[in-house]
Write an enzyme that holds these catalytic residues in place. Structure first.
Site, PDB file in Angstrom:
ATOM      1  N   HIS A  47     -19.751  35.203 -10.861  1.00 36.74           N
ATOM      2  CA  HIS A  47     -20.886  34.420 -10.381  1.00 36.74           C
ATOM      3  C   HIS A  47     -22.090  35.343 -10.273  1.00 36.74           C
ATOM      4  CE1 HIS A  47     -19.339  36.189  -6.722  1.00 36.74           C
ATOM      5  NE2 HIS A  47     -20.374  35.788  -6.024  1.00 36.74           N
TER       6      HIS A  47
ATOM      7  N   HIS B 230     -24.183  36.136  -7.713  1.00 33.46           N
ATOM      8  CA  HIS B 230     -24.649  36.790  -6.488  1.00 33.46           C
ATOM      9  C   HIS B 230     -24.966  38.260  -6.771  1.00 33.46           C
ATOM     10  CE1 HIS B 230     -23.150  33.764  -3.275  1.00 33.46           C
ATOM     11  NE2 HIS B 230     -24.469  33.772  -3.324  1.00 33.46           N
TER      12      HIS B 230
ATOM     13  N   ASP C 206     -24.549  41.090  -5.406  1.00 38.58           N
ATOM     14  CA  ASP C 206     -23.588  42.195  -5.297  1.00 38.58           C
ATOM     15  C   ASP C 206     -22.622  42.234  -6.485  1.00 38.58           C
ATOM     16  OD1 ASP C 206     -22.747  39.771  -3.998  1.00 38.58           O
ATOM     17  OD2 ASP C 206     -21.037  40.835  -3.138  1.00 38.58           O
ATOM     18  N   HIS C 207     -22.621  41.201  -7.306  1.00 35.39           N
ATOM     19  CA  HIS C 207     -21.739  41.183  -8.485  1.00 35.39           C
ATOM     20  C   HIS C 207     -22.465  41.495  -9.794  1.00 35.39           C
ATOM     21  CE1 HIS C 207     -18.128  39.377  -6.441  1.00 35.39           C
ATOM     22  NE2 HIS C 207     -19.076  39.243  -5.526  1.00 35.39           N
TER      23      HIS C 207
END
Lengths: 90, 178
Positions: free
Chosen positions: B62, B64, B66-67
């Site tokens: 996904h 977000h 932090d990814h």
């Protein structure tokens, strides 16, 4: 749940821990809300048990928090994942 | 060989011992998929002894931050290490992320780097696709499948890898699966 049924290794988000009493209220509120979109460490072990997963690897940890789980109802292996760990599937 | 190397086991809050989410799944000879590319992924791949230029397959769970914060760094880092192609697979929004973070902002610098001697395919031959739950494909003898997770309000996927009768699921972020 069907997607993870009987898999050998499940690497899963265990971010939603229970906030400690010592946290500032604003931080505590954020961690409480994590449960709306992250699993708790115990959720992960319960999912692994219900889905007959071979090994469950917990990840997405908050800083300074060690996840605690009761794995007595799970016959597989619980791994608290750390950076640079290598886990064999075969 | 069929294994997963955890490159980042942390959360959005930066810290030295747990990097943002990323993991490298490897099978057979050269079969691989990098799952997520949080901040620090380039350094963690190097720390794990992996060759940046050999990372050609990326699956993003996904969008977000932090990814994906390490994604532009990997585009550039792998390119400078000799990568000539890359396939990027993720949920709805993946193509838009690449367009905004990489193509829109870095195209001018990429053309300058190509003029300097970087190979054009290393930046241009990046195929990015949005896939739905239920998507599947064979890659180097491994069956890849995208499955459902619960991570509102984001479109998000889990990825399953099945190789020689054994399997692995990486959920990315998810609430308790039902």
């Amino acid at each position: 749940m069907q997607f993870v049924q009987d898999v050998d290794v499940l690497v899963i988000d265990a971010c939603a821990v229970t906030p400690g009493d010592d946290l500032a209220p604003a931080r505590r509120k954020i961690i409480q809300r994590l449960h709306e979109f992250h699993a708790s460490p115990q959720d992960c072990v319960d999912i692994a048990a219900a889905a007959n997963v071979g090994k469950v690897v917990l990840t997405h940890h908050l800083p300074g928090v060690m996840p605690e789980v009761d794995a007595s109802a799970y016959s597989g292996e619980v791994i608290i994942g750390n950076d640079l760990d290598v886990i064999d599937v075969i | 060989m069929f294994q997963i190397t955890l490159l980042g086991t942390g959360s959005p809050s930066p810290n030295l011992t747990r990097h943002h989410p990323a993991a490298l799944v490897e099978w057979g000879v050269g079969g691989h998929m990098l799952v997520d590319a949080g901040d620090g992924v380039v350094g963690q791949l190097l720390a794990a002894g992996k060759s940046l230029g050999a990372i050609e397959n990326i699956a993003l769970t996904h969008m977000h931050w932090d990814h994906i914060l390490g994604y532009p760094a990997l585009v550039w880092g792998g390119w400078s290490a000799g990568r000539n192609r890359m396939d990027v697979t993720g949920p709805v929004g993946t193509g838009d992320m690449h367009h905004q973070l990489v193509e829109n902002y870095y195209r001018e610098q990429a053309e300058w780097a190509i003029d300097l001697g970087f190979s054009r395919p290393g930046f241009d031959a990046i195929a990015v696709r949005d896939v739905p739950v239920g998507w599947s494909e064979m890659l180097d003898g491994c069956l890849l499948e995208a499955g459902p997770v619960h991570h509102p309000p984001m479109d998000a996927l889990a990825f399953k890898f099945t190789y020689q009768g054994h399997n692995l699921v990486v959920t990315g972020d998810t609430g308790a699966l039902r």
